[in-house]
Scaffold this motif. Structure first.
Motif, PDB file in Angstrom:
ATOM      1  N   ALA A 715      43.358   2.994  34.114  1.00 44.71           N
ATOM      2  CA  ALA A 715      42.512   2.904  35.307  1.00 44.71           C
ATOM      3  C   ALA A 715      41.488   1.789  35.109  1.00 44.71           C
ATOM      4  O   ALA A 715      40.775   1.757  34.103  1.00 44.71           O
ATOM      5  CB  ALA A 715      41.808   4.228  35.559  1.00 44.71           C
ATOM      6  N   LEU A 716      41.420   0.877  36.083  1.00 44.79           N
ATOM      7  CA  LEU A 716      40.538  -0.282  35.970  1.00 44.79           C
ATOM      8  C   LEU A 716      39.758  -0.494  37.260  1.00 44.79           C
ATOM      9  O   LEU A 716      40.304  -0.403  38.363  1.00 44.79           O
ATOM     10  CB  LEU A 716      41.355  -1.543  35.673  1.00 44.79           C
ATOM     11  CG  LEU A 716      42.092  -1.598  34.328  1.00 44.79           C
ATOM     12  CD1 LEU A 716      43.019  -2.807  34.288  1.00 44.79           C
ATOM     13  CD2 LEU A 716      41.110  -1.634  33.170  1.00 44.79           C
ATOM     14  N   GLU A 717      38.489  -0.823  37.101  1.00 41.22           N
ATOM     15  CA  GLU A 717      37.662  -1.209  38.239  1.00 41.22           C
ATOM     16  C   GLU A 717      37.967  -2.668  38.613  1.00 41.22           C
ATOM     17  O   GLU A 717      38.575  -3.403  37.825  1.00 41.22           O
ATOM     18  CB  GLU A 717      36.183  -1.050  37.878  1.00 41.22           C
ATOM     19  CG  GLU A 717      35.753   0.390  37.631  1.00 41.22           C
ATOM     20  CD  GLU A 717      35.954   1.261  38.848  1.00 41.22           C
ATOM     21  OE1 GLU A 717      35.648   0.787  39.977  1.00 41.22           O
ATOM     22  OE2 GLU A 717      36.436   2.396  38.688  1.00 41.22           O
ATOM     23  N   PRO A 718      37.559  -3.117  39.780  1.00 43.15           N
ATOM     24  CA  PRO A 718      37.790  -4.517  40.146  1.00 43.15           C
ATOM     25  C   PRO A 718      37.231  -5.476  39.097  1.00 43.15           C
ATOM     26  O   PRO A 718      36.107  -5.301  38.614  1.00 43.15           O
ATOM     27  CB  PRO A 718      37.045  -4.669  41.476  1.00 43.15           C
ATOM     28  CG  PRO A 718      37.000  -3.288  42.042  1.00 43.15           C
ATOM     29  CD  PRO A 718      36.890  -2.367  40.865  1.00 43.15           C
ATOM     30  N   ARG A 719      38.051  -6.434  38.702  1.00 43.93           N
ATOM     31  CA  ARG A 719      37.711  -7.476  37.710  1.00 43.93           C
ATOM     32  C   ARG A 719      37.554  -6.928  36.295  1.00 43.93           C
ATOM     33  O   ARG A 719      37.181  -7.678  35.381  1.00 43.93           O
ATOM     34  CB  ARG A 719      36.426  -8.227  38.111  1.00 43.93           C
ATOM     35  CG  ARG A 719      36.443  -8.771  39.530  1.00 43.93           C
ATOM     36  CD  ARG A 719      37.584  -9.740  39.746  1.00 43.93           C
ATOM     37  NE  ARG A 719      37.666 -10.178  41.144  1.00 43.93           N
ATOM     38  CZ  ARG A 719      38.621 -10.984  41.607  1.00 43.93           C
ATOM     39  NH1 ARG A 719      39.560 -11.415  40.789  1.00 43.93           N
ATOM     40  NH2 ARG A 719      38.638 -11.339  42.880  1.00 43.93           N
ATOM     41  N   GLU A 720      37.836  -5.652  36.097  1.00 48.16           N
ATOM     42  CA  GLU A 720      37.733  -5.083  34.753  1.00 48.16           C
ATOM     43  C   GLU A 720      38.997  -5.383  33.966  1.00 48.16           C
ATOM     44  O   GLU A 720      40.107  -5.354  34.503  1.00 48.16           O
ATOM     45  CB  GLU A 720      37.522  -3.573  34.812  1.00 48.16           C
ATOM     46  CG  GLU A 720      37.370  -2.920  33.425  1.00 48.16           C
ATOM     47  CD  GLU A 720      37.265  -1.407  33.490  1.00 48.16           C
ATOM     48  OE1 GLU A 720      36.940  -0.800  32.462  1.00 48.16           O
ATOM     49  OE2 GLU A 720      37.527  -0.844  34.581  1.00 48.16           O
ATOM     50  N   ALA A 721      38.848  -5.655  32.668  1.00 47.11           N
ATOM     51  CA  ALA A 721      39.973  -5.897  31.768  1.00 47.11           C
ATOM     52  C   ALA A 721      39.845  -4.997  30.550  1.00 47.11           C
ATOM     53  O   ALA A 721      38.731  -4.723  30.094  1.00 47.11           O
ATOM     54  CB  ALA A 721      40.023  -7.359  31.342  1.00 47.11           C
ATOM     55  N   ARG A 722      40.972  -4.526  30.046  1.00 45.80           N
ATOM     56  CA  ARG A 722      40.992  -3.728  28.823  1.00 45.80           C
ATOM     57  C   ARG A 722      42.048  -4.293  27.881  1.00 45.80           C
ATOM     58  O   ARG A 722      43.104  -4.781  28.309  1.00 45.80           O
ATOM     59  CB  ARG A 722      41.330  -2.259  29.113  1.00 45.80           C
ATOM     60  CG  ARG A 722      40.348  -1.550  30.039  1.00 45.80           C
ATOM     61  CD  ARG A 722      38.981  -1.352  29.404  1.00 45.80           C
ATOM     62  NE  ARG A 722      38.980  -0.504  28.245  1.00 45.80           N
ATOM     63  CZ  ARG A 722      38.854   0.832  28.271  1.00 45.80           C
ATOM     64  NH1 ARG A 722      38.764   1.465  29.453  1.00 45.80           N
ATOM     65  NH2 ARG A 722      38.808   1.531  27.170  1.00 45.80           N
ATOM     66  N   ARG A 723      41.739  -4.209  26.613  1.00 44.99           N
ATOM     67  CA  ARG A 723      42.662  -4.649  25.575  1.00 44.99           C
ATOM     68  C   ARG A 723      43.405  -3.432  25.038  1.00 44.99           C
ATOM     69  O   ARG A 723      42.784  -2.444  24.617  1.00 44.99           O
ATOM     70  CB  ARG A 723      41.889  -5.340  24.450  1.00 44.99           C
ATOM     71  CG  ARG A 723      42.750  -6.015  23.385  1.00 44.99           C
ATOM     72  CD  ARG A 723      43.241  -7.346  23.840  1.00 44.99           C
ATOM     73  NE  ARG A 723      44.035  -8.034  22.810  1.00 44.99           N
ATOM     74  CZ  ARG A 723      44.888  -8.997  23.070  1.00 44.99           C
ATOM     75  NH1 ARG A 723      45.055  -9.424  24.320  1.00 44.99           N
ATOM     76  NH2 ARG A 723      45.578  -9.573  22.110  1.00 44.99           N
ATOM     77  N   LEU A 724      44.737  -3.452  25.093  1.00 46.57           N
ATOM     78  CA  LEU A 724      45.554  -2.367  24.559  1.00 46.57           C
ATOM     79  C   LEU A 724      46.085  -2.769  23.191  1.00 46.57           C
ATOM     80  O   LEU A 724      46.626  -3.874  23.022  1.00 46.57           O
ATOM     81  CB  LEU A 724      46.741  -2.062  25.483  1.00 46.57           C
ATOM     82  CG  LEU A 724      46.477  -1.256  26.741  1.00 46.57           C
ATOM     83  CD1 LEU A 724      45.784  -2.105  27.799  1.00 46.57           C
ATOM     84  CD2 LEU A 724      47.775  -0.694  27.302  1.00 46.57           C
ATOM     85  N   ARG A 725      45.939  -1.886  22.234  1.00 45.38           N
ATOM     86  CA  ARG A 725      46.474  -2.112  20.891  1.00 45.38           C
ATOM     87  C   ARG A 725      47.570  -1.074  20.644  1.00 45.38           C
ATOM     88  O   ARG A 725      47.325   0.122  20.737  1.00 45.38           O
ATOM     89  CB  ARG A 725      45.379  -2.016  19.840  1.00 45.38           C
ATOM     90  CG  ARG A 725      44.283  -3.060  20.059  1.00 45.38           C
ATOM     91  CD  ARG A 725      43.320  -3.184  18.899  1.00 45.38           C
ATOM     92  NE  ARG A 725      42.319  -4.217  19.165  1.00 45.38           N
ATOM     93  CZ  ARG A 725      42.507  -5.504  18.937  1.00 45.38           C
ATOM     94  NH1 ARG A 725      43.651  -5.924  18.426  1.00 45.38           N
ATOM     95  NH2 ARG A 725      41.557  -6.380  19.226  1.00 45.38           N
ATOM     96  N   ILE A 726      48.774  -1.561  20.352  1.00 42.82           N
ATOM     97  CA  ILE A 726      49.957  -0.708  20.288  1.00 42.82           C
ATOM     98  C   ILE A 726      50.579  -0.804  18.907  1.00 42.82           C
ATOM     99  O   ILE A 726      50.819  -1.900  18.391  1.00 42.82           O
ATOM    100  CB  ILE A 726      50.986  -1.129  21.359  1.00 42.82           C
ATOM    101  CG1 ILE A 726      50.329  -1.133  22.741  1.00 42.82           C
ATOM    102  CG2 ILE A 726      52.194  -0.203  21.348  1.00 42.82           C
ATOM    103  CD1 ILE A 726      51.213  -1.708  23.834  1.00 42.82           C
ATOM    104  N   THR A 727      50.834   0.354  18.326  1.00 40.02           N
ATOM    105  CA  THR A 727      51.534   0.427  17.043  1.00 40.02           C
ATOM    106  C   THR A 727      52.898   1.062  17.284  1.00 40.02           C
ATOM    107  O   THR A 727      52.981   2.174  17.824  1.00 40.02           O
ATOM    108  CB  THR A 727      50.753   1.253  16.020  1.00 40.02           C
ATOM    109  OG1 THR A 727      49.451   0.675  15.855  1.00 40.02           O
ATOM    110  CG2 THR A 727      51.468   1.285  14.687  1.00 40.02           C
TER     111      THR A 727
END
Length: 791
Positions: A715-727
């Motif tokens: 879930a992201l707000e407008p202009r929000e970015a998140r970094r996903l780290r996947i193992t």
């Protein structure tokens, strides 16, 4: 209602009633004291219906069984009570009193004071009159949200426990192999990882509320030929091991499920109910399952009547018992007199009876049914309630505000926006033409195992018990300033087009046309979707496609809305509808959710748990196919779907960037680490579903082109970015090799980060190195996906 019963040769308390003693000692002592008839009595159920006056339950008269004489059965005991709430409409409080009175009688009538274990259906909510009707499992899959499904299941479990039920016959963990199968609505999707993770979450929720979850149907039911119910299956051992079994394995290992139900079908000539290698060798000896295996209804008798692998009822009983079925449901047929006679004359070893009854009694001990302070009255009632049962009516609410809020949230998350040319969300239209057989039908949101569709249809004079606003009603509330005109156009499956002219007239006069199509849930041919409602093609039922095409010809923008139990080919609508909104029987709050999506109050975030076909005759077809299952130049049939597994649009936009892989190589017992950034580049908040697929280009046996190995709702707000780290552990690349063992092979892989199975956004090319490695049921099952802080 005191359930204490005097037992010969005991002092103050018998060992089996002593909660301080080890469970095994309690059960062993009880088995040693029981006669053969008392032991077999614990191995069957009796189908009953609770009384709406608070009296004792009444045996259910079923066309497949002879009437049951409770007076004759109860002195030796009783294993289970079948569907006390899911058989006839009954007020929940009065049903709870009826069940409690019956349990007191059962305990008082047998020598050891053992009550029955009560089970009921809970496929899309507790299947009781007045209980919340949640979205069907196919909608759970569309939500891609295990945490929410777990929360829903826990609420369902609390409601069941509040009225005295102990076991729920859910979830269905069959993986869809052919969408023509009527029970598609009961399944979670066409991918084993999605089915496993969502199904396991459901099990965790149900079990956390104290309800015994029952996994079904073990194994292979959904792989029947031509999508026909109870048809033979033609899968090989590798398809069974890599596609159909993983959800059950996960739900047992991680979910803690305490019961499993066999499948009706046979695989390569061996019925599941007679398959010792499956029910004992794999389930117990390999996976260490220690719960009970219960028969799907009449499945043991079917060994004689349908499968022809048993000569008589005693032979059927011995075959099933030897295979590993502990409890016969729904009624006593083979595990009663035929079994006891077969044991007495040496045809069936008594040790098999002891093995099964030990599992049953261990479960009853764990539920507290043998404790000295056991009380048949559930917590919602007390002893004074027996004095005036009529005052109980309405006391227990199984559809409270918290339940309805959960049902609405899940319905909103499960709606899939398949296409949109910008018409949605609707911007205060002056006039909406609302057309179609499901536009003004209250039950169009319900699946076949909801109480109104499963039981209520046989009691037309009884109120539904829950509020089911139609889409016509919720749209009027959502668009109070818009004129909404309505025409049915045609029925779901009656082929009647007498209303077509009126529908066309209204469409011409409107700013936008909403055409609401789909299914009517039912059983055994009484619906277009549901158990026994299989179809020859995936064309829309009845004359619905003709209605849709006629509306497309008008020229007014057409928004196609589906309330269905399976995906359908939509013909011209795929390219010509202004928008397509897909819902899979979204439950009692479903029309509010759909209206919210149409108005823009809800930003759609559902993703397809099953592919939507381009043509009606392309089955069997699923994204999870080897190269030969996909389009090629040597066949005139193109199975490419119109909308792929995992597809779903939003009212905002997302950008995926900055893929980083820590190391391109890892050993076959190692793992890969990668990361990416997802940004909401639109003007409103929204949810993206990041899907991780594995592609293995070269393997020792043919592999699917790709398969899902992980996902995350973001879930992201407008202009929000998140970094996903996947193992990603190497174990996720394992498959069943040529020797039948699960193997991780060295070689190149692709890890595809995708918005759907047809929309890869970023691809990491990596290599497994070192020796070939064999793994088993203790292997790692998940990638780890972590979110960094907002960037």
């Amino acid at each position: 209602m005191n359930a204490d019963v005097a037992v010969e040769n005991t002092s103050a308390i018998a060992l089996w009633n002593d909660p301080t003693a080890p469970v095994s000692a309690r059960v062993d002592a009880l088995i040693d004291a029981m006669t053969l008839e008392e032991k077999t009595a614990q191995l069957y159920g009796v189908w009953v219906g609770a009384s709406d006056e608070g009296g004792e339950v009444a045996p259910h008269q079923h066309e497949m069984e002879e009437p049951v004489d409770l007076d004759a059965l109860l002195p030796t005991g009783l294993g289970q009570l079948t569907r006390p709430f899911g058989t006839v409409p009954v007020d929940p409080a009065l049903g709870a009193l009826s069940l409690a009175r019956t349990q007191a009688r059962i305990a008082a009538t047998n020598r050891f004071g053992i009550p029955a274990l009560a089970h009921d259906e809970c496929l899309a909510g507790f299947a009781a009159w007045g209980a919340t009707a949640y979205p069907v499992p196919l909608s759970w899959g569309a939500a891609f949200d295990p945490a929410l499904v777990r929360e829903m299941a826990e609420a369902i479990g609390r409601d069941m426990r509040s009225v005295g039920v102990h076991q729920g016959l859910a979830p269905v963990l069959d993986v869809i192999r052919d969408a023509r199968w009527g029970r598609v609505e009961e399944t979670i999707g066409e991918d084993p990882y999605l089915v496993g993770t969502i199904g396991t979450a459901y099990v965790q929720g149900l079990e956390s509320a104290g309800i015994v979850a029952t996994l079904k149907h073990f194994a292979g039911y959904s792989a029947s030929r031509a999508g026909r119910n109870l048809a033979p299956t033609s899968m090989g051992p590798r398809e069974r091991a890599d596609v159909l079994l993983p959800p059950f394995e996960m739900a047992i290992r991680e979910g803690g499920a305490r019961s499993v139900m066999n499948a009706y079908t046979d695989t390569d000539g061996v019925p599941s109910a007679a398959d010792e290698a499956l029910l004992t060798g794999l389930l117990r000896d390999t996976w260490d399952f220690d719960g009970t295996v219960v028969a799907d209804y009449f499945a043991i008798a079917f060994l004689k009547t349908l499968h022809g692998v048993a000569a008589d009822w005693a032979d059927a009983a011995g075959t099933a018992l030897r295979a590993g079925i502990d409890v016969e449901l729904p009624n006593v047929k083979t595990y009663g007199a035929p079994l006891t006679e077969a044991v007495a004359d040496g045809r069936v070893p008594e040790a098999l009876v002891d093995r099964a009854v030990r599992r049953v009694l261990i479960q009853k001990v764990a539920l507290g049914l043998l404790d000295p302070d056991w009380n048949p009255l559930p917590a919602a009632l007390d002893a004074t309630d027996e004095d005036d049962p009529s005052a109980l009516r309405g006391r227990i609410d199984l559809d409270g505000p918290a339940n309805r809020a959960l049902a609405r949230t899940l319905a909103e998350q499960a709606i899939v926006l398949l296409s949109n040319d910008g018409t949605l969300p609707l911007d205060r239209p002056r006039r909406i033409a609302l057309i179609g057989p499901n536009a003004d039908e209250p039950t169009a949101v319900l699946g076949c195992y909801s109480f109104p569709q499963h039981i209520g249809v046989r009691h037309p004079d009884t109120p539904l018990g829950i509020e089911l606003p139609t889409l016509r009603e919720t749209l009027a509330a959502e668009f109070p300033d818009t004129e909404i005109t309505y025409a049915r156009g045609t029925g779901v499956d009656d082929g009647d087009l007498s209303g077509l002219a009126e529908a066309i007239r209204l469409a011409r006069e409107a700013d936008v046309t909403l055409v609401v199509l789909g299914d009517r849930a039912g059983l055994f041919g009484r619906g277009t979707s549901g158990e026994g409602c299989d179809v020859a093609t995936l064309a829309l039922p009845g004359a619905q496609q003709q209605l849709l095409d006629a509306l497309l010809d008008v020229g007014t923008p057409v928004v196609t809305v589906l309330l269905a139990g399976r995906p359908y080919a939509l013909g011209r609508a795929v390219g010509e509808s202004a928008a397509i909104v897909q819902s899979f029987f979204p439950g009692e709050e479903g029309t509010w959710a759909i209206a919210g999506v149409l108005a823009g109050r809800v930003n759609p975030s559902g993703r397809l748990p099953v592919s939507v076909p381009r043509g009606p005759g392309s089955q069997p077809g699923a994204y999870l196919g080897a190269p030969l299952a996909h389009a090629s130049e040597v066949s005139s049939i193109d199975p490419t779907p119109a909308f792929a597994f995992g597809h779903g649009l939003s009212y905002t936009r997302f950008e995926w960037t900055d893929l980083a892989v820590e190391a391109q190589e890892a050993p076959t017992d190692g793992e890969f680490a990668l990361s990416l950034t997802v940004c909401n580049t639109g003007e409103r908040s929204g949810t993206e579903v990041v899907q991780l697929y594995l592609h293995d280009p070269v393997a020792s046996v043919v592999q699917p082109v790709q398969r899902l190995i992980g996902y995350s709702r973001l879930a992201l707000e407008p202009r929000e970015a998140r970094r996903l780290r996947i193992t990603v552990p190497a174990d996720l690349a394992s498959f069943t090799g040529r020797d039948g063992r699960r193997v991780v092979e060295p070689g190149e892989l692709e890890l595809r980060l995708s918005a759907s199975s047809a929309d890869p956004r970023l691809t990491a090319r990596v290599t497994l190195t070192g020796a070939e490695r064999h793994v088993d049921h203790t292997r790692r099952l998940h990638a780890t996906i972590l979110l960094d802080q907002t960037t």
